[in-house]
Design a protein around this motif. Structure first.
Motif, PDB file in Angstrom:
ATOM      1  N   GLU A 121      -8.192   9.046  -7.324  1.00 54.80           N
ATOM      2  CA  GLU A 121      -7.116   9.483  -7.724  1.00 54.80           C
ATOM      3  C   GLU A 121      -6.409   8.919  -8.932  1.00 54.80           C
ATOM      4  O   GLU A 121      -6.159   9.959  -9.843  1.00 54.80           O
ATOM      5  CB  GLU A 121      -6.211   9.354  -6.297  1.00 54.80           C
ATOM      6  CG  GLU A 121      -4.611   9.885  -6.923  1.00 54.80           C
ATOM      7  CD  GLU A 121      -3.620   9.783  -5.441  1.00 54.80           C
ATOM      8  OE1 GLU A 121      -2.147  10.406  -5.260  1.00 54.80           O
ATOM      9  OE2 GLU A 121      -4.542  10.038  -4.812  1.00 54.80           O
ATOM     10  N   ILE A 151      -5.419  -1.048  -4.898  1.00 51.12           N
ATOM     11  CA  ILE A 151      -5.892   0.819  -5.196  1.00 51.12           C
ATOM     12  C   ILE A 151      -7.751   0.753  -4.571  1.00 51.12           C
ATOM     13  O   ILE A 151      -8.230   1.495  -4.288  1.00 51.12           O
ATOM     14  CB  ILE A 151      -5.718   1.318  -6.746  1.00 51.12           C
ATOM     15  CG1 ILE A 151      -4.166   1.839  -6.833  1.00 51.12           C
ATOM     16  CG2 ILE A 151      -6.616   1.974  -6.813  1.00 51.12           C
ATOM     17  CD1 ILE A 151      -3.762   2.021  -8.479  1.00 51.12           C
ATOM     18  N   ASN A 165      -8.680   0.089  -1.117  1.00 51.96           N
ATOM     19  CA  ASN A 165      -8.198   1.808   0.037  1.00 51.96           C
ATOM     20  C   ASN A 165      -8.668   2.703  -0.431  1.00 51.96           C
ATOM     21  O   ASN A 165      -7.778   3.767   0.071  1.00 51.96           O
ATOM     22  CB  ASN A 165      -6.327   1.516   0.246  1.00 51.96           C
ATOM     23  CG  ASN A 165      -6.086   0.585   0.984  1.00 51.96           C
ATOM     24  OD1 ASN A 165      -5.646   0.193   1.794  1.00 51.96           O
ATOM     25  ND2 ASN A 165      -5.948  -0.841   0.024  1.00 51.96           N
ATOM     26  N   LEU A 186       0.911  -0.894   0.136  1.00 50.34           N
ATOM     27  CA  LEU A 186       0.090   0.296   0.235  1.00 50.34           C
ATOM     28  C   LEU A 186       0.655   1.050  -0.039  1.00 50.34           C
ATOM     29  O   LEU A 186       0.537   2.559  -1.126  1.00 50.34           O
ATOM     30  CB  LEU A 186      -0.630   0.204   1.486  1.00 50.34           C
ATOM     31  CG  LEU A 186      -2.154   1.359   1.837  1.00 50.34           C
ATOM     32  CD1 LEU A 186      -2.798   1.303   0.078  1.00 50.34           C
ATOM     33  CD2 LEU A 186      -2.535   0.905   2.651  1.00 50.34           C
ATOM     34  N   GLU A 187       1.065   1.519   0.571  1.00 47.24           N
ATOM     35  CA  GLU A 187       2.598   2.392   0.690  1.00 47.24           C
ATOM     36  C   GLU A 187       3.477   2.790  -0.422  1.00 47.24           C
ATOM     37  O   GLU A 187       3.497   3.885  -0.698  1.00 47.24           O
ATOM     38  CB  GLU A 187       3.758   2.563   1.733  1.00 47.24           C
ATOM     39  CG  GLU A 187       4.366   3.337   2.309  1.00 47.24           C
ATOM     40  CD  GLU A 187       3.767   4.283   2.948  1.00 47.24           C
ATOM     41  OE1 GLU A 187       3.882   6.211   2.026  1.00 47.24           O
ATOM     42  OE2 GLU A 187       2.497   4.366   2.972  1.00 47.24           O
ATOM     43  N   LEU A 241      -8.843   4.510  -3.620  1.00 43.31           N
ATOM     44  CA  LEU A 241      -7.756   5.917  -3.715  1.00 43.31           C
ATOM     45  C   LEU A 241      -7.893   5.564  -5.328  1.00 43.31           C
ATOM     46  O   LEU A 241      -7.293   5.883  -6.512  1.00 43.31           O
ATOM     47  CB  LEU A 241      -6.405   5.469  -3.744  1.00 43.31           C
ATOM     48  CG  LEU A 241      -5.804   4.912  -2.543  1.00 43.31           C
ATOM     49  CD1 LEU A 241      -4.518   3.949  -2.948  1.00 43.31           C
ATOM     50  CD2 LEU A 241      -5.485   6.052  -2.341  1.00 43.31           C
ATOM     51  N   ARG A 268       0.378   4.232  -2.712  1.00 44.49           N
ATOM     52  CA  ARG A 268       0.227   5.924  -2.354  1.00 44.49           C
ATOM     53  C   ARG A 268       1.657   6.635  -2.619  1.00 44.49           C
ATOM     54  O   ARG A 268       1.510   7.892  -2.872  1.00 44.49           O
ATOM     55  CB  ARG A 268       0.430   5.483  -1.037  1.00 44.49           C
ATOM     56  CG  ARG A 268      -0.828   4.795  -0.362  1.00 44.49           C
ATOM     57  CD  ARG A 268      -0.875   5.202   1.844  1.00 44.49           C
ATOM     58  NE  ARG A 268      -2.361   4.849   1.917  1.00 44.49           N
ATOM     59  CZ  ARG A 268      -3.079   5.365   1.654  1.00 44.49           C
ATOM     60  NH1 ARG A 268      -4.038   6.749   1.030  1.00 44.49           N
ATOM     61  NH2 ARG A 268      -3.768   4.670   2.461  1.00 44.49           N
ATOM     62  N   GLN A 269       2.823   6.310  -2.292  1.00 49.30           N
ATOM     63  CA  GLN A 269       3.972   7.130  -3.120  1.00 49.30           C
ATOM     64  C   GLN A 269       4.300   6.980  -4.464  1.00 49.30           C
ATOM     65  O   GLN A 269       4.405   7.488  -5.432  1.00 49.30           O
ATOM     66  CB  GLN A 269       5.247   6.373  -2.533  1.00 49.30           C
ATOM     67  CG  GLN A 269       5.606   7.001  -1.045  1.00 49.30           C
ATOM     68  CD  GLN A 269       7.028   5.596  -0.696  1.00 49.30           C
ATOM     69  OE1 GLN A 269       7.839   5.133  -1.398  1.00 49.30           O
ATOM     70  NE2 GLN A 269       6.983   5.460   0.720  1.00 49.30           N
ATOM     71  N   ALA A 293       1.873   9.513  -5.988  1.00 52.87           N
ATOM     72  CA  ALA A 293       2.400  10.558  -6.027  1.00 52.87           C
ATOM     73  C   ALA A 293       3.714  11.707  -6.254  1.00 52.87           C
ATOM     74  O   ALA A 293       3.560  12.412  -6.885  1.00 52.87           O
ATOM     75  CB  ALA A 293       2.281  10.976  -4.613  1.00 52.87           C
TER      76      ALA A 293
END
Length: 394
Positions: free
Chosen positions: A202, A194, A197, A141-142, A199, A145-146, A149
């Motif tokens: 996005e 995604i 969680n 997950l991290e 996302l 997320r990164q 971004a």
């Protein structure tokens, strides 16, 4: 033909011998047999076959009960249903096995022929190869997320061509992930993370922006085609998504008529009020609306009546095998006739063979996409592909 361990569950001794001989001719050396479902389940537990051929009518435990128990035991073997029953009964049995989440290769009427077996064995071989390629663990997950971004999302494009001339008329945008170490990764490596969680909005917005950026670049270089982008139903429940789409189109100088929003029809019924307003407002802007995977949901006709779609996209399930299978052909033909009466453009997805392409021409389908035409490709390769395939690009 790669070596497989096959189990035949059938009380007909002659048929078992006949199928065994056919399998041996096709290069299968490890063939087991069982006389009914009970024996079959014991054989599966003891020998873990790769493939089970299961008859419907047997004394003791019949084929339907047998596949149910296979599912309850989380069996990983592939299944082929066989029977002397009429075709529709056999196909219903195969659909029941699929509903149990088993890997059903198909259904074969008796007398079983070498050609029918060969086709399904080749399908199984392709599945095994694809599974080996797709054995990619989910990204943490991290990391996701990164990556969101830091621009790890990328978009590939699959051509949509007109029938019969194969002129490029549009593309479908398909999300990919660019990992700094592993390179391009398919949606299976990140999309579940995604979706689970929160996302998805996005991702959808980023994919849309990338798709419009590339489409605007193509237009400047003389390639003026439509771009289809999939929108999650969750995202279409946001009223502000209309403003986001309008502003993005304005920012990249894109004509709304060059955008097609694809919606998977078997999900939209969960909450139709907000998506109905959003989609209608998009249609008023001139954006095309495509009902994706048509025929796979429980309420296809109701969706067509409610929502102002401009395009009907026929699911691959009704394209694959249609040249040979009468029932699949009938469903495909009826979908085409319905779209024609409603004045919708028709796209057939998943066309992979010459026979399927030829059938699309006979049925008068407007556009086709699939590996028979081209695989999904990066934006720069799409432009090159267009030039090499006689599309007028400056």
């Amino acid at each position: 033909m790669e070596d497989l361990k096959v189990l035949i569950v059938d009380d007909d001794v002659f048929m078992v011998k006949l199928i065994t001989r056919m399998l041996e001719t096709l290069g299968i050396r490890s063939v087991l047999s069982a006389r009914d479902g009970n024996e079959g389940l014991k054989a599966v537990a003891a020998h873990a076959p790769d493939l089970v051929l299961c008859d419907l009518n047997m004394p003791g435990m019949d084929g339907l009960e047998c596949v149910r128990h296979l599912a309850e035991q989380n069996s990983q073997c592939a299944v082929i249903m066989i029977s002397g029953e009429e075709k529709r009964v056999l196909q219903t049995a195969a659909q029941l096995a699929e509903a149990h989440q088993l890997n059903v290769l198909g259904a074969v009427q008796k007398p079983v022929t070498p050609a029918a077996l060969k086709t399904l064995l080749e399908k199984h071989s392709r599945q095994r190869k694809a599974a080996r390629r797709a054995a990619i663990p989910l990204l943490p997950l991290e990391t996701v997320r990164q990556g969101l971004a830091n621009g790890c999302l990328d978009v590939f494009f699959q051509p949509k061509v007109a029938v019969p001339g194969r002129e490029l008329t549009g593309v479908e945008a398909l999300v990919r992930w660019r990992d700094p170490e592993k390179g391009i990764m398919p949606p299976s490596a990140f999309l579940p993370v995604i979706e689970d969680n929160g996302l998805i909005d996005e991702l959808t917005e980023r994919v849309f922006e990338l798709a419009m950026q590339h489409a605007a670049d193509w237009a400047r270089k003389g390639l003026d085609i439509k771009t289809s982008v999939n929108f999650s139903v969750d995202t279409l429940e946001r009223y502000d998504i209309v403003d986001f789409i309008r502003e993005t189109l304005r920012r990249f100088g894109m004509d709304p008529k060059k955008l097609v929003v694809e919606v998977t029809e078997n999900r939209i019924m969960q909450n139709v009020t907000k998506p109905l307003e959003v989609l209608t407002r998009l249609r008023l802007m001139g954006v095309g609306l495509s009902i994706d995977d048509f025929g796979t949901g429980a309420s296809s006709m109701q969706q067509l009546k409610r929502i102002p779609f401009s395009e009907l996209k026929i699911d691959r399930a009704f394209v694959s095998g249609a040249p040979e299978d009468e029932e699949t052909y009938a469903m495909l033909e009826s979908s085409v006739a319905l779209a024609r009466k409603l004045g919708l453009e028709i796209v057939a997805e998943g066309v992979e063979t010459q026979a399927e392409w030829d059938l699309m021409k006979v049925l008068g389908i407007d556009m086709v996409q699939g590996y028979f035409i081209a695989k999904p490709m990066p934006a720069d390769e799409l432009l090159l592909w267009a030039r090499e395939n006689s599309v007028a690009v400056s």
